[in-house]
Write an enzyme that holds these catalytic residues in place. Structure first.
Site, PDB file in Angstrom:
ATOM      1  N   CYS A  54      -3.544  -2.538   1.359  1.00 22.34           N
ATOM      2  CA  CYS A  54      -3.341  -1.097   1.537  1.00 22.34           C
ATOM      3  C   CYS A  54      -4.574  -0.197   1.411  1.00 22.34           C
ATOM      4  O   CYS A  54      -5.040   0.383   2.385  1.00 22.34           O
ATOM      5  CB  CYS A  54      -2.296  -0.603   0.534  1.00 22.34           C
ATOM      6  SG  CYS A  54      -0.793  -1.580   0.461  1.00 22.34           S
ATOM      7  N   HIS A 115      -3.016   7.021  -2.141  1.00 22.27           N
ATOM      8  CA  HIS A 115      -3.452   5.673  -2.537  1.00 22.27           C
ATOM      9  C   HIS A 115      -4.970   5.508  -2.548  1.00 22.27           C
ATOM     10  O   HIS A 115      -5.484   4.411  -2.292  1.00 22.27           O
ATOM     11  CB  HIS A 115      -2.808   4.618  -1.625  1.00 22.27           C
ATOM     12  CG  HIS A 115      -2.504   3.332  -2.343  1.00 22.27           C
ATOM     13  ND1 HIS A 115      -2.229   2.161  -1.672  1.00 22.27           N
ATOM     14  CD2 HIS A 115      -2.430   3.038  -3.667  1.00 22.27           C
ATOM     15  CE1 HIS A 115      -1.990   1.197  -2.543  1.00 22.27           C
ATOM     16  NE2 HIS A 115      -2.106   1.702  -3.763  1.00 22.27           N
TER      17      HIS A 115
END
Length: 437
Positions: A54, A115
């Site tokens: 990610c 993130h």
């Protein structure tokens, strides 16, 4: 050709497999709006993520540079254990796609997953976004918004957000509202980063499942293929509403909309015909769906086999907007604007990846791919063997040596990955059988 500065909508799915959409080979009708978007624009058959995990891909997207240049992008998923960390995150002083566009007069917003580090040292409002609604961490529960360590993680700017129902729908709602509220004369960048179809495996009908798992969002005893497909379908419904909002606003013609995934799929995803999944540098971990639509510049029904990476979209959008990159932070990605006029355009560059996890290295040069994994080396001709089953290393020793050296030369120019940054599997091997390689 229009002379108006274009708008940008960048839509990022999370852990979506390469064959999970109808236009890329899905086995179920889950994505009519994205399929229509592909028919109206350009479908890439060789779209790649910068990483099979990610956060690193997101660093590459927002900076247009190899993620390895930044300590926080080494390769680790930024779980809640990094809350308050001063090192692991996107430095606010680093120029980004949203900061450069903001300074050029664009309105910028991130709706969805960040993130890239936690406050007070990092955050979307510190890196060029003027508006933010979404989670700061990775996967969160779709109903109570708890993260992997059980903390609630949904934000309105830097303020905890109230309940907004099923998260995928909440993100779609906010994206539509952003478009509707934009002054017609101001160009905008809307980053719409869904958490779907990342675990936990919950559709908008699965509130009871959210209560059952009680914050165990990386649960290994839930989900199904039907649930996973429904999650994609509900994300697609939201994307359809976003596309409709652009039409209603009268800005669809001058808006570049891009859709892709941050890495290959896992668990319930369909990566066919590729081998591997999220965390792997096999094609299944890095080959992702990629669609671009811009009616003013892209002919409908276009298809391109030119390899493109996540980090290419930063220079593409900057060039389209007439905005120069920061001279002290040269871009590693390339502008894909020539592809919009000629889908056969191909600059024949080399694409590189590396991962401490399983000691992986990969290089794509034309149709050939060099791969190192678990102490073994492979050489594949992707033109004949996209499934990476026929190792040509013994038949092509000189090519193998040359590609190994090219990868080593590239890696030597970048900072090493710190040992403490090693990514780990979200699920243990005892819980989730891994595909054989």
């Amino acid at each position: 050709m229009t002379t108006k500065r274009p708008n940008f909508v960048f839509i990022l799915a999370d852990d979506l497999g390469c064959a999970d959409l109808g236009c890329t080979g899905a086995r179920a009708p889950v994505s009519p709006h994205l399929d229509r978007m592909a028919a109206e624009g350009l479908l890439f058959t060789h779209g790649y993520s910068n990483s099979p995990v990610c956060s690193p891909t997101r660093f590459a997207l927002i900076t247009g540079r190899w993620q390895y240049r930044l300590r926080g992008a080494a390769e680790e998923p930024m779980t809640g254990r990094y809350r308050g960390d001063k090192i692991v995150g996107l430095p606010p002083e680093h120029p980004t796609l949203p900061s450069l566009l903001r300074d050029a007069g664009y309105r910028t917003a991130l709706v969805g997953k960040w993130h890239l580090g936690y406050p007070p040292h990092f955050g979307p409002l510190k890196s060029g976004y003027q508006e933010f609604f979404g989670p700061l961490s990775g996967g969160v529960d779709y109903f109570n918004y708890t993260d992997s360590i059980g903390k609630r993680d949904l934000w309105e700017g830097e303020t905890p957000a109230e309940d907004h129902g099923y998260l995928t729908d909440a993100l779609s709602d906010r994206a539509v509202r952003f478009i509707e509220d934009m002054p017609e004369e101001q160009p905008f960048l809307l980053s719409l980063h869904y958490t779907a179809p990342h675990w936990p495996w919950e559709t908008r009908e699965d509130h009871a499942e959210s209560q059952r798992i009680g914050g165990r969002i990386n649960h290994v005893d839930g989900g199904s293929l039907a649930t996973y497909r429904r999650m994609i379908q509900q994300m697609d419904e939201g994307i359809g509403r976003v596309l409709a909002a652009l039409e209603a606003k009268g800005v669809a013609e001058d808006t570049l909309v891009v859709f892709t995934s941050d890495n290959g799929g896992e668990r319930f995803s369909d990566n066919w015909p590729f081998v591997g999944q999220k965390m792997d540098l096999l094609e299944g971990g890095i080959r992702v769906p990629l669609i671009a639509r811009w009616p003013a510049r892209i002919a409908p029904g276009s298809t391109s086999a030119t390899p493109a990476m996540t980090m290419d979209w930063c220079p593409t959008m900057l060039e389209a907007a007439g905005v120069a990159p920061h001279p002290e932070y040269p871009l590693d990605g390339i502008s894909l604007l020539p592809l919009f006029a000629d889908p056969a355009w191909n600059p024949r560059r080399r694409l590189y990846w590396r991962m401490l996890h399983r000691q992986q290295a990969a290089l794509r040069d034309g149709a050939w791919k060099y791969l190192a994994m678990d102490g073994h080396e492979y050489l594949f001709d992707l033109a004949l063997d996209e499934r990476e089953r026929a190792n040509q290393a013994r038949r092509e020793p000189e090519r193998l040596a040359a590609m190994r050296q090219a990868w080593q030369d590239w890696a030597a120019q970048l900072p090493p990955i710190p040992a403490e940054a090693r990514a780990t599997l979200v699920f243990g091997d005892a819980d989730i059988p891994r595909a054989s390689h």
